[in-house]
Write a protein that holds these residues in place. Structure first.
Motif, PDB file in Angstrom:
ATOM      1  N   ALA A 429     105.741  32.772   8.540  1.00 14.78           N
ATOM      2  CA  ALA A 429     107.038  33.134   9.118  1.00 14.78           C
ATOM      3  C   ALA A 429     107.361  34.600   8.865  1.00 14.78           C
ATOM      4  CB  ALA A 429     108.143  32.248   8.536  1.00 14.78           C
ATOM      5  N   ARG A 430     108.192  35.162   9.720  1.00 16.47           N
ATOM      6  CA  ARG A 430     108.730  36.504   9.541  1.00 16.47           C
ATOM      7  C   ARG A 430     110.240  36.401   9.314  1.00 16.47           C
ATOM      8  NH1 ARG A 430     108.351  35.872  15.107  1.00 16.47           N
ATOM      9  NH2 ARG A 430     110.085  36.674  16.363  1.00 16.47           N
ATOM     10  N   VAL A 431     110.768  37.301   8.525  1.00 11.67           N
ATOM     11  CA  VAL A 431     112.186  37.279   8.185  1.00 11.67           C
ATOM     12  C   VAL A 431     112.951  38.127   9.201  1.00 11.67           C
ATOM     13  CG1 VAL A 431     113.913  37.780   6.431  1.00 11.67           C
ATOM     14  CG2 VAL A 431     111.653  36.976   5.749  1.00 11.67           C
ATOM     15  N   LEU A 432     113.946  37.508   9.855  1.00  9.63           N
ATOM     16  CA  LEU A 432     114.760  38.202  10.847  1.00  9.63           C
ATOM     17  C   LEU A 432     116.046  38.752  10.244  1.00  9.63           C
ATOM     18  CD1 LEU A 432     114.398  35.664  13.799  1.00  9.63           C
ATOM     19  CD2 LEU A 432     112.988  37.652  13.301  1.00  9.63           C
ATOM     20  N   ALA A 433     116.592  38.070   9.243  1.00 11.40           N
ATOM     21  CA  ALA A 433     117.822  38.522   8.594  1.00 11.40           C
ATOM     22  C   ALA A 433     117.751  38.179   7.116  1.00 11.40           C
ATOM     23  CB  ALA A 433     119.045  37.877   9.235  1.00 11.40           C
ATOM     24  N   ARG A 434     118.250  39.097   6.263  1.00 11.80           N
ATOM     25  CA  ARG A 434     118.234  38.907   4.824  1.00 11.80           C
ATOM     26  C   ARG A 434     119.633  39.112   4.260  1.00 11.80           C
ATOM     27  NH1 ARG A 434     112.947  39.683   2.664  1.00 11.80           N
ATOM     28  NH2 ARG A 434     111.455  40.506   4.177  1.00 11.80           N
TER      29      ARG A 434
END
Length: 629
Positions: A429-434
């Motif tokens: 997975a890739r992180v879109l918002a942190r």
């Protein structure tokens, strides 16, 4: 003028033996004659018994001395100082963007002029000097690496051509900087028209930097946008036409729908003007729309690449979406607003596995086994699919990938959260918002042949559903997660951009037909997720999947267009902000030594031919014969 090997001039001392040979008196034969009356002149030679004689005028002697001088000069490697863009080892970046196809240089394209400039630089290579060629097309690549073979460099250069898309400038300069470091003291030469966005500064290159501008006109009109959308009265077409020139012009925009002429209208464009055209009420059967531009006679349009554009209307099949929730009206309402969504609902306790849903939305639950198909998870519990190690209290939203398609037009800056799950991001997975502490809040990716998107918080414990960003976020996520056609191509696909093709389970061959090549195609071997990047040509591509030679489904299509305001604006720029570490001006010139010894050798050969002819002409042979007798 100068010489590179002055010690070779010592060979001029060979002129002394030549002169001595001409000073030696000719030896005559003793003959008995009846009278010496006719030989008085010979008897008058006062030096008849001396070994030396006075040097007389002799053209052969002068030619031989001059020949010696030229040969010695060629060995000394004479040179002249000439003005040049660069000297020494070179790294040349060739801008291959679509604007370089403009024909404003006496009929030549800008890219052809750039190749001519590069050929001049190749001609200027001397000795062991090397050149690296960087091709700045839709993807930057090294065309020739650190070569001093002029023939090989020219052959590589002749095989290059301008692309139909935007140039990947920053990676090209990065490649050039790395090549310059490899060569040592090298000069980076960038040949371009400067018709690319300069919203960010260009990276500095090591050593010297030079910029060569090609192009002298901004006269161009092009189609910068073309799109279809469904409206109550039928499909609606939107088009945009821009004039980048400094003169007003009249352009004729022609619209064809599925090959039939639908509309033709004249547009009066002022300098630097852009006009939009809306065409409503297209037939319900509309599939392909082609737009083309032409201008009145006597007006100028130097770039033809942006005079055609295509738009496709795809009929997306309805998708069965299952919502597993205790009752979340926010998700229900957002899904009911989306087209092509058939919503089914069930409570977590009543959930039963079913293969009839392409997308399953799990609100705070995770059944076992994991449902088939794509998944959208809200506040998921701990599971092998998504590890959860606890909860976050009042997390603040930090970094957001606003340029990611899944967050397009989504503004999360005003969102407040009461709590969220502490998720460990899976490797797929890739992180879109942190959060501001770096904890993932929204992630997405593909695993085991399915797409999964995860929102780490419960919508009821946030104010996101009360903001305009929520329905946009849901639309983006569902559009990405819905089972689509086998061709996953964005609507704004540019030349060189890759697309994804999902092979059908039974497929053993995938054929991609390029624009204008209906009799030939590219055959691909199916894989789970196939990437196709041969999209250099503009137009309509067709994808067909086969099993044992028989088509499995109707053919699918996608369109490749230019659609770049920057490329259509062909106004050349004299400066682009390219700098080197030595602080030299990017548009400056330098003095380069040009060796002329090959020309001196040619002159020597010509002089040697003349000397041979003088020595061997009939009258000279006769005089030598008389002297010998």
């Amino acid at each position: 003028m100068g010489i590179l090997l002055p010690t070779a001039l010592a060979l001029l001392a060979l002129a002394l033996p030549i002169i001595v040979l001409y000073m030696l008196k000719q030896r005559r034969m003793d003959l008995s004659v009846s009278s010496s009356l006719l030989w008085r002149r010979a008897l008058q030679d006062r030096t008849v018994n001396a070994p030396w004689q006075r040097i007389r005028r002799n053209l052969l002697l002068l030619l031989q001395l001059l020949l010696l001088l030229l040969l010695v000069l060629s060995l000394a490697r004479p040179f002249l100082f000439t003005q040049a863009i660069a000297e020494g080892d070179l790294v040349v970046i060739l801008d291959a963007s679509a604007s370089m196809q403009a024909t404003d240089l006496a009929g030549d394209s800008r890219f052809e002029r750039a190749k001519q400039q590069t050929n001049s630089l190749i001609d200027g290579l001397q000795g062991d000097q090397r050149m690296t060629l960087i091709y700045a097309g839709p993807s930057a690549q090294v065309a020739a690496s650190a070569s001093n073979n002029k023939g090989s460099l020219r052959q590589t250069l002749n095989g290059l051509s301008a692309s139909n898309g935007k140039a990947d400038i920053l990676p090209a300069i990065t490649l050039a900087a790395a090549s310059a470091r490899q060569l040592g003291e090298a000069t980076v030469v960038f040949i371009s028209d400067g018709a690319f966005p300069l919203d960010t500064s260009l990276p500095q290159v090591p050593g010297k930097a030079r910029y060569i501008n090609v192009g002298n006109s901004s006269a161009n009109v092009g189609i910068t946008a073309l799109s279809l959308r469904d409206a109550p009265g039928g499909p609606q077409l939107f088009a945009s036409v821009a004039n980048s020139g400094n003169d007003p012009l009249t352009a004729l925009l022609t619209i064809r729908v599925d090959g039939e002429l639908r509309d033709s209208r004249s547009l009066d464009l002022t300098p630097k003007d852009e006009q939009t055209v809306t065409l409503p009420g297209l037939p319900l059967t509309t599939r392909i729309v082609e737009a083309s531009l032409s201008i009145d006679e006597g007006q100028t349009d130097y770039l033809a690449t942006d005079n055609q554009a295509w738009a496709l209307r795809t009929s997306r099949p309805a998708s069965n979406v299952l919502l597993v929730s205790e009752g979340n009206s926010f998700i229900e309402k957002s899904l009911n607003l989306l087209p092509n969504v058939k919503l089914f609902k069930t409570a977590p306790a009543a959930y039963a596995p079913s293969a009839g849903f392409g997308l399953t939305i799990l609100d705070g639950t995770m059944p076992s086994p994991v449902p088939d198909g794509n998944l959208l998870l809200f506040a998921p519990p701990n599971s092998p699919l998504v590890p959860v190690s606890g909860a976050l209290s009042y997390p603040a939203i930090g970094q957001v990938l606003v340029n990611d398609p899944l967050l397009r037009f989504v503004d999360l800056s005003g969102t407040h959260l009461a709590s969220a799950q502490r998720i460990t991001t899976p490797p797929w997975a890739r992180v879109l918002a942190r959060t501001t502490n770096g904890e993932p809040l929204i992630i997405a990716g593909e695993t085991d042949g399915r797409r999964v998107a995860i929102v780490a918080f419960d919508l009821h414990k946030s104010d996101l559903p009360l903001q305009i960003a929520f329905p946009i976020l849901m639309a983006n996520l569902v559009e990405w997660l819905q089972p689509q056609t086998s061709v996953d191509a964005p609507s704004l696909l540019g030349a060189g951009d890759p697309i994804s093709i999902r092979a059908l389970p039974e497929a053993d061959e995938i054929r991609v037909t390029l624009p204008g090549q209906q009799e030939s195609y590219t055959s691909l071997q199916p894989t789970q997720s196939l990437s196709f990047a041969r999209t250099e040509a503009l137009g309509i591509y067709t994808v067909q999947q086969f099993a044992q030679g028989k088509p499995l489904a109707p053919p699918e299509q996608f369109a490749v267009n230019l659609f770049s305001r920057q490329e259509s604006d062909i106004t050349p720029r004299t400066g682009i902000g390219l700098t080197g570490t030595e602080g030299t001006p990017a548009t400056g010139t330098t003095q380069r030594p040009l060796e002329i010894w090959p020309w001196v050798v040619l002159a020597s050969l010509a002089l040697l031919t003349a000397e041979w002819w003088l020595y061997n002409r009939p009258s000279a042979r006769l005089r030598r014969a008389k002297a010998g007798s």
